[in-house]
Design a protein around this motif. Structure first.
Motif, PDB file in Angstrom:
ATOM      1  N   MET A   1     -10.415   5.355  -6.596  1.00  0.00           N
ATOM      2  CA  MET A   1     -10.875   5.253  -5.220  1.00  0.00           C
ATOM      3  C   MET A   1     -11.150   3.794  -4.834  1.00  0.00           C
ATOM      4  O   MET A   1     -10.860   3.354  -3.719  1.00  0.00           O
ATOM      5  CB  MET A   1     -12.176   6.064  -5.080  1.00  0.00           C
ATOM      6  CG  MET A   1     -12.503   6.571  -3.705  1.00  0.00           C
ATOM      7  SD  MET A   1     -14.109   7.426  -3.729  1.00  0.00           S
ATOM      8  CE  MET A   1     -13.724   8.866  -4.720  1.00  0.00           C
ATOM      9  N   ALA A   2     -11.707   3.051  -5.779  1.00  0.00           N
ATOM     10  CA  ALA A   2     -12.060   1.650  -5.508  1.00  0.00           C
ATOM     11  C   ALA A   2     -10.860   0.708  -5.597  1.00  0.00           C
ATOM     12  O   ALA A   2     -10.849  -0.349  -4.959  1.00  0.00           O
ATOM     13  CB  ALA A   2     -13.147   1.188  -6.485  1.00  0.00           C
ATOM     14  N   ALA A   3      -9.849   1.103  -6.389  1.00  0.00           N
ATOM     15  CA  ALA A   3      -8.744   0.189  -6.682  1.00  0.00           C
ATOM     16  C   ALA A   3      -8.011  -0.355  -5.447  1.00  0.00           C
ATOM     17  O   ALA A   3      -7.907  -1.575  -5.280  1.00  0.00           O
ATOM     18  CB  ALA A   3      -7.760   0.858  -7.637  1.00  0.00           C
ATOM     19  N   PRO A   4      -7.486   0.497  -4.543  1.00  0.00           N
ATOM     20  CA  PRO A   4      -6.763  -0.065  -3.389  1.00  0.00           C
ATOM     21  C   PRO A   4      -7.647  -0.955  -2.511  1.00  0.00           C
ATOM     22  O   PRO A   4      -7.215  -2.005  -2.041  1.00  0.00           O
ATOM     23  CB  PRO A   4      -6.303   1.184  -2.617  1.00  0.00           C
ATOM     24  CG  PRO A   4      -6.345   2.286  -3.599  1.00  0.00           C
ATOM     25  CD  PRO A   4      -7.477   1.974  -4.514  1.00  0.00           C
ATOM     26  N   ALA A   5      -8.896  -0.512  -2.298  1.00  0.00           N
ATOM     27  CA  ALA A   5      -9.805  -1.257  -1.417  1.00  0.00           C
ATOM     28  C   ALA A   5     -10.217  -2.597  -2.003  1.00  0.00           C
ATOM     29  O   ALA A   5     -10.586  -3.517  -1.264  1.00  0.00           O
ATOM     30  CB  ALA A   5     -11.047  -0.418  -1.132  1.00  0.00           C
ATOM     31  N   MET A   6     -10.150  -2.713  -3.340  1.00  0.00           N
ATOM     32  CA  MET A   6     -10.563  -3.961  -3.975  1.00  0.00           C
ATOM     33  C   MET A   6      -9.381  -4.771  -4.493  1.00  0.00           C
ATOM     34  O   MET A   6      -9.556  -5.891  -4.970  1.00  0.00           O
ATOM     35  CB  MET A   6     -11.544  -3.675  -5.116  1.00  0.00           C
ATOM     36  CG  MET A   6     -12.791  -2.940  -4.649  1.00  0.00           C
ATOM     37  SD  MET A   6     -14.088  -2.834  -5.879  1.00  0.00           S
ATOM     38  CE  MET A   6     -14.919  -4.400  -5.614  1.00  0.00           C
ATOM     39  N   ALA A   7      -8.171  -4.207  -4.397  1.00  0.00           N
ATOM     40  CA  ALA A   7      -6.983  -4.912  -4.876  1.00  0.00           C
ATOM     41  C   ALA A   7      -6.116  -5.442  -3.739  1.00  0.00           C
ATOM     42  O   ALA A   7      -5.557  -6.545  -3.835  1.00  0.00           O
ATOM     43  CB  ALA A   7      -6.154  -3.978  -5.761  1.00  0.00           C
ATOM     44  N   ILE A   8      -6.008  -4.679  -2.637  1.00  0.00           N
ATOM     45  CA  ILE A   8      -5.125  -5.087  -1.540  1.00  0.00           C
ATOM     46  C   ILE A   8      -5.756  -6.142  -0.623  1.00  0.00           C
ATOM     47  O   ILE A   8      -5.133  -7.179  -0.358  1.00  0.00           O
ATOM     48  CB  ILE A   8      -4.664  -3.847  -0.738  1.00  0.00           C
ATOM     49  CG1 ILE A   8      -3.848  -2.922  -1.644  1.00  0.00           C
ATOM     50  CG2 ILE A   8      -3.849  -4.255   0.480  1.00  0.00           C
ATOM     51  CD1 ILE A   8      -3.536  -1.558  -1.045  1.00  0.00           C
ATOM     52  N   PRO A   9      -6.992  -5.941  -0.125  1.00  0.00           N
ATOM     53  CA  PRO A   9      -7.596  -6.947   0.764  1.00  0.00           C
ATOM     54  C   PRO A   9      -7.669  -8.368   0.192  1.00  0.00           C
ATOM     55  O   PRO A   9      -7.423  -9.331   0.938  1.00  0.00           O
ATOM     56  CB  PRO A   9      -8.992  -6.384   1.044  1.00  0.00           C
ATOM     57  CG  PRO A   9      -8.815  -4.915   0.923  1.00  0.00           C
ATOM     58  CD  PRO A   9      -7.849  -4.739  -0.207  1.00  0.00           C
ATOM     59  N   PRO A  10      -7.976  -8.558  -1.126  1.00  0.00           N
ATOM     60  CA  PRO A  10      -8.008  -9.929  -1.642  1.00  0.00           C
ATOM     61  C   PRO A  10      -6.692 -10.687  -1.472  1.00  0.00           C
ATOM     62  O   PRO A  10      -6.681 -11.882  -1.187  1.00  0.00           O
ATOM     63  CB  PRO A  10      -8.342  -9.744  -3.125  1.00  0.00           C
ATOM     64  CG  PRO A  10      -9.126  -8.490  -3.167  1.00  0.00           C
ATOM     65  CD  PRO A  10      -8.491  -7.604  -2.132  1.00  0.00           C
ATOM     66  N   VAL A  11      -5.564  -9.976  -1.646  1.00  0.00           N
ATOM     67  CA  VAL A  11      -4.254 -10.625  -1.487  1.00  0.00           C
ATOM     68  C   VAL A  11      -4.061 -11.055  -0.034  1.00  0.00           C
ATOM     69  O   VAL A  11      -3.635 -12.190   0.246  1.00  0.00           O
ATOM     70  CB  VAL A  11      -3.122  -9.656  -1.917  1.00  0.00           C
ATOM     71  CG1 VAL A  11      -1.764 -10.283  -1.642  1.00  0.00           C
ATOM     72  CG2 VAL A  11      -3.255  -9.293  -3.384  1.00  0.00           C
ATOM     73  N   ILE A  12      -4.387 -10.153   0.885  1.00  0.00           N
ATOM     74  CA  ILE A  12      -4.224 -10.456   2.315  1.00  0.00           C
ATOM     75  C   ILE A  12      -5.159 -11.593   2.732  1.00  0.00           C
ATOM     76  O   ILE A  12      -4.759 -12.531   3.425  1.00  0.00           O
ATOM     77  CB  ILE A  12      -4.488  -9.195   3.161  1.00  0.00           C
ATOM     78  CG1 ILE A  12      -3.444  -8.123   2.829  1.00  0.00           C
ATOM     79  CG2 ILE A  12      -4.471  -9.524   4.654  1.00  0.00           C
ATOM     80  CD1 ILE A  12      -3.710  -6.764   3.448  1.00  0.00           C
ATOM     81  N   MET A  13      -6.429 -11.516   2.293  1.00  0.00           N
ATOM     82  CA  MET A  13      -7.411 -12.539   2.675  1.00  0.00           C
ATOM     83  C   MET A  13      -7.073 -13.891   2.062  1.00  0.00           C
ATOM     84  O   MET A  13      -7.315 -14.943   2.663  1.00  0.00           O
ATOM     85  CB  MET A  13      -8.812 -12.106   2.254  1.00  0.00           C
ATOM     86  CG  MET A  13      -9.353 -10.904   3.018  1.00  0.00           C
ATOM     87  SD  MET A  13      -9.350 -11.108   4.810  1.00  0.00           S
ATOM     88  CE  MET A  13     -10.505 -12.469   4.996  1.00  0.00           C
ATOM     89  N   ASN A  14      -6.498 -13.882   0.856  1.00  0.00           N
ATOM     90  CA  ASN A  14      -6.112 -15.144   0.211  1.00  0.00           C
ATOM     91  C   ASN A  14      -5.054 -15.865   1.035  1.00  0.00           C
ATOM     92  O   ASN A  14      -5.054 -17.103   1.136  1.00  0.00           O
ATOM     93  CB  ASN A  14      -5.592 -14.868  -1.197  1.00  0.00           C
ATOM     94  CG  ASN A  14      -5.693 -16.082  -2.098  1.00  0.00           C
ATOM     95  OD1 ASN A  14      -6.769 -16.663  -2.221  1.00  0.00           O
ATOM     96  ND2 ASN A  14      -4.587 -16.461  -2.717  1.00  0.00           N
ATOM     97  N   VAL A  15      -4.155 -15.092   1.653  1.00  0.00           N
ATOM     98  CA  VAL A  15      -3.117 -15.674   2.511  1.00  0.00           C
ATOM     99  C   VAL A  15      -3.721 -16.136   3.834  1.00  0.00           C
ATOM    100  O   VAL A  15      -3.468 -17.257   4.302  1.00  0.00           O
ATOM    101  CB  VAL A  15      -1.997 -14.636   2.767  1.00  0.00           C
ATOM    102  CG1 VAL A  15      -1.010 -15.167   3.803  1.00  0.00           C
ATOM    103  CG2 VAL A  15      -1.270 -14.303   1.465  1.00  0.00           C
ATOM    104  N   LEU A  16      -4.558 -15.289   4.424  1.00  0.00           N
ATOM    105  CA  LEU A  16      -5.142 -15.607   5.734  1.00  0.00           C
ATOM    106  C   LEU A  16      -6.055 -16.831   5.698  1.00  0.00           C
ATOM    107  O   LEU A  16      -6.115 -17.605   6.652  1.00  0.00           O
ATOM    108  CB  LEU A  16      -5.934 -14.404   6.270  1.00  0.00           C
ATOM    109  CG  LEU A  16      -5.113 -13.179   6.692  1.00  0.00           C
ATOM    110  CD1 LEU A  16      -6.034 -12.058   7.148  1.00  0.00           C
ATOM    111  CD2 LEU A  16      -4.139 -13.547   7.813  1.00  0.00           C
ATOM    112  N   GLU A  17      -6.780 -17.005   4.585  1.00  0.00           N
ATOM    113  CA  GLU A  17      -7.719 -18.127   4.499  1.00  0.00           C
ATOM    114  C   GLU A  17      -7.008 -19.479   4.452  1.00  0.00           C
ATOM    115  O   GLU A  17      -7.629 -20.513   4.677  1.00  0.00           O
ATOM    116  CB  GLU A  17      -8.630 -17.968   3.276  1.00  0.00           C
ATOM    117  CG  GLU A  17      -9.723 -16.933   3.512  1.00  0.00           C
ATOM    118  CD  GLU A  17     -10.668 -16.808   2.332  1.00  0.00           C
ATOM    119  OE1 GLU A  17     -10.451 -17.511   1.312  1.00  0.00           O
ATOM    120  OE2 GLU A  17     -11.613 -16.000   2.409  1.00  0.00           O
TER     121      GLU A  17
END
Length: 322
Positions: free
Chosen positions: A236-252
């Motif tokens: 349950m935690a995996a997608p929510a804690m694995a996908i956003p970091p990749v997106i945020m790393n690009v956006l930042e």
């Protein structure tokens, strides 16, 4: 005048076929619907009254099948399946998405400083302790000392894991550091859930035959139930804690977030929420809520007890909890 609804609909079971993943997913999309949190106490009590009356063979005039199933799912969202007690609001499965999106989003945003790591891991484990206690399997009580031990152990395990990995990833790429909270949450789940449900491991959880007739308690069934819940929670935690970091790393790295840094946390929370809307029910659906086990895999004393009642019985069932 519409025909009276028959009393043969089995509302003790979910509306959809639980032997298939699709059926379980439909069931949990309904159970985890955050809109259930907005229902008043009067609406919950009315659903409870209707469900209990129907189980007793009383059908209110004009009741439709859709209304019956709606009442059943409102009842299931707020009342414990084994004890029948009203569950704590934030411990209900319908609170999983709004609570976890806020906590997880903040864990993923504020991971750079030690005080922030400690604080958000503490908040997360406090919430997990409430959820694990609220959704425990069986009707066995848990003592305050057992609650305290589980809470302190899980919080300590999460904080130590997070701080240890944080120091190890200090010189690695930033994207690696963003996954520290997930590793801490996974470790904490492996500690928190078994400890919070330790009484089940000692005395067992209720096991029944196919018709719901109670046969006794089994620690082997409790072990299987807790293992399934740990796997579901980590998934349950995996997608929510694995996908956003990749997106945020690009956006930042883009000018937009550098110009509006205060949007970091809301964006992170929104991305986590989007993942959890789907991950929560789908991971709850990985295993049937009413799990089964071969009699031959139970403890010898329980096997002997069952053989005295029904020598031909080969499979028992139990509520695995959430």
């Amino acid at each position: 005048m519409p025909p009276t609804l028959p009393t043969t609909i089995d509302i003790r079971e979910p509306r959809w076929d639980q032997s298939t993943f699709q059926g379980r997913a439909k069931h949990f999309f309904t159970v985890t619907d955050p809109r259930n949190l907005l229902l008043s106490g009067a609406a919950l009590d009315e659903a409870r009254r209707l469900v209990l009356a129907y189980r007793a063979g009383t059908v209110p005039p004009g009741l439709t099948e859709d209304e019956l199933w709606r009442a059943k799912y409102i009842y299931d969202s707020a009342f414990h399946p084994d004890t029948g007690e009203k569950m704590l609001l934030i411990g209900r499965m319908s609170a999983q998405v709004p609570m976890n999106m806020t906590i997880t989003g903040c864990m993923l945003t504020f991971y750079r400083t030690t005080p922030a790591v400690v604080f958000w891991q503490w908040v997360n484990q406090s919430f997990n302790a409430i959820v694990n206690y609220t959704n425990r399997s069986g009707d066995a009580p848990i003592t305050p000392s057992q609650l305290g031990t589980a809470y302190v152990s899980a919080t300590g395990g999460a904080v130590v894991t997070a701080l240890g990995l944080k120091s190890l990833t200090k010189h690695l790429p930033a994207i690696i550091g963003r996954y520290v909270p997930f590793a801490a949450v996974a470790a904490a789940n492996c500690i928190n859930i078994p400890l919070m449900r330790q009484r089940e491991l000692k005395v067992g959880i209720p096991i029944t035959d196919e018709n719901g007739n109670r046969l006794g308690e089994s620690t082997a069934a409790a072990q299987k139930a807790i293992f399934q819940v740990v796997v579901s929670r980590i998934g349950m935690a995996a997608p929510a804690m694995a996908i956003p970091p990749v997106i945020m790393n690009v956006l930042e790295k883009r000018a937009f977030l550098k110009r509006y840094p205060y949007l970091n946390a809301p964006l992170q929370v929104g991305l986590v929420g989007l993942c959890l809307v789907f991950a929560t029910p789908l991971c709850c659906a990985l295993f049937p809520q009413k799990s089964s086990m071969q009699v031959s895999r139970l403890e010898p004393s329980v096997q002997a007890q069952i053989r005295e009642v029904d020598p031909q019985l080969h499979t028992v069932y139990f509520n695995k909890g959430l």
